[in-house]
Design a protein around this motif. Structure first.
Motif, PDB file in Angstrom:
ATOM      1  N   ALA A 132       0.931  -1.286   0.053  1.00 40.24           N
ATOM      2  CA  ALA A 132      -0.064   0.060  -0.125  1.00 40.24           C
ATOM      3  C   ALA A 132       0.838   1.322   0.092  1.00 40.24           C
ATOM      4  O   ALA A 132       1.878   1.316   0.565  1.00 40.24           O
ATOM      5  N   ALA A 133       0.198   2.411  -0.677  1.00 37.22           N
ATOM      6  CA  ALA A 133       1.064   3.773  -0.656  1.00 37.22           C
ATOM      7  C   ALA A 133       0.631   4.210   0.881  1.00 37.22           C
ATOM      8  O   ALA A 133      -0.497   3.944   1.404  1.00 37.22           O
ATOM      9  N   ALA A 134       1.757   5.028   1.479  1.00 37.24           N
ATOM     10  CA  ALA A 134       1.421   5.449   2.634  1.00 37.24           C
ATOM     11  C   ALA A 134       0.626   6.837   2.830  1.00 37.24           C
ATOM     12  O   ALA A 134      -0.462   6.933   3.818  1.00 37.24           O
ATOM     13  N   ASP A 135       0.575   7.680   1.626  1.00 35.59           N
ATOM     14  CA  ASP A 135      -0.180   8.758   2.209  1.00 35.59           C
ATOM     15  C   ASP A 135      -1.588   8.750   1.489  1.00 35.59           C
ATOM     16  O   ASP A 135      -1.881   8.171   0.494  1.00 35.59           O
ATOM     17  N   PRO A 136      -2.512   9.487   2.531  1.00 27.49           N
ATOM     18  CA  PRO A 136      -3.809   9.492   1.863  1.00 27.49           C
ATOM     19  C   PRO A 136      -3.964  10.697   0.704  1.00 27.49           C
ATOM     20  O   PRO A 136      -2.918  11.571   0.810  1.00 27.49           O
ATOM     21  N   LEU A 137      -4.985  10.743   0.058  1.00 25.61           N
ATOM     22  CA  LEU A 137      -5.147  11.578  -1.138  1.00 25.61           C
ATOM     23  C   LEU A 137      -6.661  12.270  -0.891  1.00 25.61           C
ATOM     24  O   LEU A 137      -7.319  11.692  -0.231  1.00 25.61           O
ATOM     25  N   GLN A 223      -2.358  -3.386  11.319  1.00 27.93           N
ATOM     26  CA  GLN A 223      -2.687  -3.809  10.069  1.00 27.93           C
ATOM     27  C   GLN A 223      -1.354  -3.696   9.350  1.00 27.93           C
ATOM     28  O   GLN A 223      -0.411  -3.049   9.361  1.00 27.93           O
ATOM     29  N   THR A 224      -1.488  -4.243   7.999  1.00 25.78           N
ATOM     30  CA  THR A 224      -0.328  -4.520   6.866  1.00 25.78           C
ATOM     31  C   THR A 224       0.265  -3.419   6.380  1.00 25.78           C
ATOM     32  O   THR A 224       1.279  -3.110   6.111  1.00 25.78           O
ATOM     33  N   ALA A 225      -0.928  -2.454   5.945  1.00 26.68           N
ATOM     34  CA  ALA A 225      -0.492  -1.407   5.081  1.00 26.68           C
ATOM     35  C   ALA A 225       0.136  -0.236   6.089  1.00 26.68           C
ATOM     36  O   ALA A 225      -0.176   0.012   7.092  1.00 26.68           O
ATOM     37  N   THR A 226       1.341   0.347   5.189  1.00 26.10           N
ATOM     38  CA  THR A 226       1.540   1.462   5.926  1.00 26.10           C
ATOM     39  C   THR A 226       0.727   2.929   5.948  1.00 26.10           C
ATOM     40  O   THR A 226       0.074   2.843   4.958  1.00 26.10           O
ATOM     41  N   SER A 227       0.674   3.720   6.906  1.00 30.27           N
ATOM     42  CA  SER A 227      -0.265   4.801   6.919  1.00 30.27           C
ATOM     43  C   SER A 227       0.425   6.059   7.287  1.00 30.27           C
ATOM     44  O   SER A 227       1.687   5.916   7.535  1.00 30.27           O
ATOM     45  N   GLN A 228      -0.084   7.103   7.411  1.00 31.95           N
ATOM     46  CA  GLN A 228       0.476   8.392   7.355  1.00 31.95           C
ATOM     47  C   GLN A 228      -0.456   9.173   8.430  1.00 31.95           C
ATOM     48  O   GLN A 228      -1.314   9.137   8.671  1.00 31.95           O
ATOM     49  N   TYR A 229       0.524   9.964   9.428  1.00 29.04           N
ATOM     50  CA  TYR A 229      -0.256  10.678  10.362  1.00 29.04           C
ATOM     51  C   TYR A 229      -0.849  12.040   9.564  1.00 29.04           C
ATOM     52  O   TYR A 229      -0.193  12.897   8.758  1.00 29.04           O
ATOM     53  N   VAL A 230      -2.199  12.231   9.588  1.00 31.81           N
ATOM     54  CA  VAL A 230      -2.852  13.554   9.245  1.00 31.81           C
ATOM     55  C   VAL A 230      -3.623  14.018  10.451  1.00 31.81           C
ATOM     56  O   VAL A 230      -3.897  13.554  11.588  1.00 31.81           O
ATOM     57  N   CYS A 231      -4.189  15.373  10.294  1.00 36.48           N
ATOM     58  CA  CYS A 231      -4.737  15.968  11.476  1.00 36.48           C
ATOM     59  C   CYS A 231      -6.299  16.125  10.919  1.00 36.48           C
ATOM     60  O   CYS A 231      -6.744  17.001   9.870  1.00 36.48           O
ATOM     61  N   VAL A 232      -7.275  15.429  11.603  1.00 37.56           N
ATOM     62  CA  VAL A 232      -8.572  15.476  11.190  1.00 37.56           C
ATOM     63  C   VAL A 232      -9.277  16.516  12.005  1.00 37.56           C
ATOM     64  O   VAL A 232      -8.945  16.804  13.228  1.00 37.56           O
ATOM     65  N   ASP A 233      -9.812  17.175  11.391  1.00 38.82           N
ATOM     66  CA  ASP A 233     -10.683  18.402  11.996  1.00 38.82           C
ATOM     67  C   ASP A 233     -11.367  18.289  13.212  1.00 38.82           C
ATOM     68  O   ASP A 233     -12.073  17.094  13.302  1.00 38.82           O
ATOM     69  N   GLU A 234     -11.502  19.034  14.462  1.00 41.61           N
ATOM     70  CA  GLU A 234     -12.211  18.983  15.565  1.00 41.61           C
ATOM     71  C   GLU A 234     -13.528  18.990  15.261  1.00 41.61           C
ATOM     72  O   GLU A 234     -14.272  18.426  16.155  1.00 41.61           O
ATOM     73  N   HIS A 235     -14.062  19.529  14.274  1.00 39.93           N
ATOM     74  CA  HIS A 235     -15.527  19.468  13.792  1.00 39.93           C
ATOM     75  C   HIS A 235     -15.676  18.536  12.666  1.00 39.93           C
ATOM     76  O   HIS A 235     -16.375  19.087  11.510  1.00 39.93           O
ATOM     77  N   ALA A 236     -15.116  17.312  12.720  1.00 38.38           N
ATOM     78  CA  ALA A 236     -15.168  16.567  11.424  1.00 38.38           C
ATOM     79  C   ALA A 236     -16.563  16.159  11.108  1.00 38.38           C
ATOM     80  O   ALA A 236     -17.692  16.125  11.876  1.00 38.38           O
ATOM     81  N   GLN A 237     -16.851  15.909   9.822  1.00 40.64           N
ATOM     82  CA  GLN A 237     -18.414  15.719   9.211  1.00 40.64           C
ATOM     83  C   GLN A 237     -18.028  14.280   8.211  1.00 40.64           C
ATOM     84  O   GLN A 237     -16.843  14.274   7.711  1.00 40.64           O
ATOM     85  N   PRO A 238     -19.077  13.611   7.913  1.00 42.26           N
ATOM     86  CA  PRO A 238     -19.149  12.568   6.973  1.00 42.26           C
ATOM     87  C   PRO A 238     -19.389  13.235   5.544  1.00 42.26           C
ATOM     88  O   PRO A 238     -19.756  14.256   5.580  1.00 42.26           O
TER      89      PRO A 238
END
Length: 280
Positions: A132-137, A223-238
């Motif tokens: 897996a690629a590490a960075d989300p898009l 989990q198997t895939a490498t991941s990356q740290y990101v900052c999710v907004d404190e008022h996150a929405q779906p």
């Protein structure tokens, strides 16, 4: 009276004759001529010395002039470079910032500080894939496709959507957000030229302006895939209209401190890590 005048004229005549005779005698005297020649040679040598001194001064002044011309060229080049940098700075200021960042968990950008480039859906690699690629898009909602035909190939990368994830129904990302799809927004600062995500902070350091804050997120550690740290907004929405089901894909989990090689204190075990995005 006439006799007196005659005698006076006679005396004057002899005097003048004596002066001329003396001069004729001096000019024919070898010693006198040698003295005059020696005197003239001395004056010539003095003049030659003065000429050489003037030539040396002229050469020195010529070298100094050449040095000054080189210095002037250097100064001119530096002046041009400074002028170019000033123009770039003015252009940057007139452009009004330029820093960009992704706001995870929202489809809008912080008001009065940024402008929206586009909003879309968080995506990335499958959490269980070892390649897996590490960075989300941040995927745009209006994709454009390559105008090409290729032979079907199973040796490719894959991209999936993202979900908020937790073992509990309630997560850091809002009540009942478990398995909800994650939105995102690409934002551009209108006043600042740089941005940084700072983990374990809810406020920015002095001299920086807060764009948004929230919770640090990554994939599940086992989990198997490498991941990356990101900052999710404190008022996150779906994602509005998104599917509320467990499709897996990219999974956004909260991040806790684990003491050991991580210094505790100041960090504390089993506490979720905050984050803040700052601009300057």
């Amino acid at each position: 009276m006439v006799l007196y005048h005659t005698i006076l004229c006679t005396l004057l005549f002899y005097v003048n004759c004596d002066d001329s005779l003396e001069k004729r005698i001096l000019m024919s005297d070898p010693d006198y001529i040698n003295q005059q020649m020696t005197h003239l040679q001395g004056e010539l040598q003095s003049l030659q010395a003065k000429v050489q001194s003037q030539e040396a001064k002229l050469q020195t002044q010529s070298a100094e002039l050449h040095t000054l011309q080189n210095l002037q060229s250097t100064v001119q080049a530096q002046t041009n470079e400074i002028s170019s940098l000033k123009q770039q700075l003015v252009q940057a200021n007139s452009d009004g910032g330029g820093s960009t960042f992704v706001r995870w968990g929202r489809m809008d950008c912080p008001a009065n500080l940024t402008e929206l480039v586009y909003s879309g859906y968080a995506g990335g690699s499958y959490s269980g894939h070892s390649g897996a690629a590490a960075d989300p898009l941040c995927l745009p909602p209006d994709p454009q496709w390559l105008d090409t035909t290729v032979v079907p190939d199973t040796y490719t990368g894959h991209i999936y959507g993202a979900e908020y994830e937790s073992v509990n129904a309630n997560t850091l990302f809002g009540p009942k957000s478990h398995d909800e799809e994650v939105p995102c927004a690409v934002c551009r600062s209108t006043s600042f030229v740089s941005s940084v995500m700072i983990p374990a902070r809810t406020t920015c350091y002095s001299g920086w302006t807060k764009a948004y804050g929230g919770s640090l997120s990554s994939g599940y550690y086992a989990q198997t895939a490498t991941s990356q740290y990101v900052c999710v907004d404190e008022h996150a929405q779906p994602v509005v209209g998104g599917a509320d089901r467990n499709d897996i894909g990219v999974l956004f989990y909260g991040v806790k401190a684990f003491c050991g090689s991580l210094r505790c204190p100041p960090y504390e075990p089993d506490k979720f890590i905050a984050c803040v995005v700052c601009m300057k």
